[in-house]
Motif scaffolding. Structure first.
Motif, PDB file in Angstrom:
ATOM      1  N   LYS A  42       0.830  -1.210   0.000  1.00 17.87           N
ATOM      2  CA  LYS A  42       0.000   0.000   0.000  1.00 17.87           C
ATOM      3  C   LYS A  42       0.864   1.259   0.000  1.00 17.87           C
ATOM      4  O   LYS A  42       0.540   2.238  -0.684  1.00 17.87           O
ATOM      5  N   LYS A  43       1.965   1.221   0.746  1.00 16.81           N
ATOM      6  CA  LYS A  43       2.864   2.378   0.773  1.00 16.81           C
ATOM      7  C   LYS A  43       3.488   2.600  -0.605  1.00 16.81           C
ATOM      8  O   LYS A  43       3.572   3.728  -1.089  1.00 16.81           O
ATOM      9  N   ARG A  44       3.916   1.513  -1.240  1.00 19.19           N
ATOM     10  CA  ARG A  44       4.492   1.610  -2.588  1.00 19.19           C
ATOM     11  C   ARG A  44       3.460   2.168  -3.566  1.00 19.19           C
ATOM     12  O   ARG A  44       3.773   2.990  -4.420  1.00 19.19           O
ATOM     13  N   LYS A  45       2.211   1.723  -3.418  1.00 15.60           N
ATOM     14  CA  LYS A  45       1.138   2.196  -4.297  1.00 15.60           C
ATOM     15  C   LYS A  45       0.935   3.707  -4.128  1.00 15.60           C
ATOM     16  O   LYS A  45       0.743   4.428  -5.111  1.00 15.60           O
ATOM     17  N   LEU A  46       1.000   4.198  -2.890  1.00 18.74           N
ATOM     18  CA  LEU A  46       0.860   5.638  -2.647  1.00 18.74           C
ATOM     19  C   LEU A  46       2.014   6.420  -3.264  1.00 18.74           C
ATOM     20  O   LEU A  46       1.811   7.493  -3.841  1.00 18.74           O
ATOM     21  N   LEU A  47       3.226   5.885  -3.152  1.00 20.19           N
ATOM     22  CA  LEU A  47       4.384   6.551  -3.764  1.00 20.19           C
ATOM     23  C   LEU A  47       4.233   6.608  -5.284  1.00 20.19           C
ATOM     24  O   LEU A  47       4.554   7.626  -5.910  1.00 20.19           O
ATOM     25  N   LEU A  48       3.725   5.521  -5.859  1.00 24.64           N
ATOM     26  CA  LEU A  48       3.490   5.504  -7.303  1.00 24.64           C
ATOM     27  C   LEU A  48       2.447   6.546  -7.692  1.00 24.64           C
ATOM     28  O   LEU A  48       2.589   7.230  -8.700  1.00 24.64           O
TER      29      LEU A  48
END
Length: 65
Positions: A42-48
């Motif tokens: 989820k954190k990676r998705k937000l960064l993307l």
């Protein structure tokens, strides 16, 4: 960096974002999902999402109203 490079990067980011979305849904559907892995995805998705927004801003010309 030219618009063509940004557009290509944007397409790659959107694909990765969709793939992460599918991975998050699949992981969350498990009987005992790995909460740490879920949080990382989820954190990676937000960064993307933030990088996608930046790319889109670079492609849209500023309009002074």
């Amino acid at each position: 960096v030219n618009a063509k490079d940004i557009a290509l990067r944007l397409e790659i980011l959107r694909i990765e974002h969709r793939d992460l979305d599918a991975a998050i849904i699949a992981l969350a559907a498990q009987a005992l999902p790995d909460q740490l892995q879920l949080a990382r995805l989820k954190k990676r998705k937000l960064l993307l999402r933030d990088e996608i927004a930046w790319c889109e801003d670079q492609l849209v010309p500023d309009i002074i109203a």
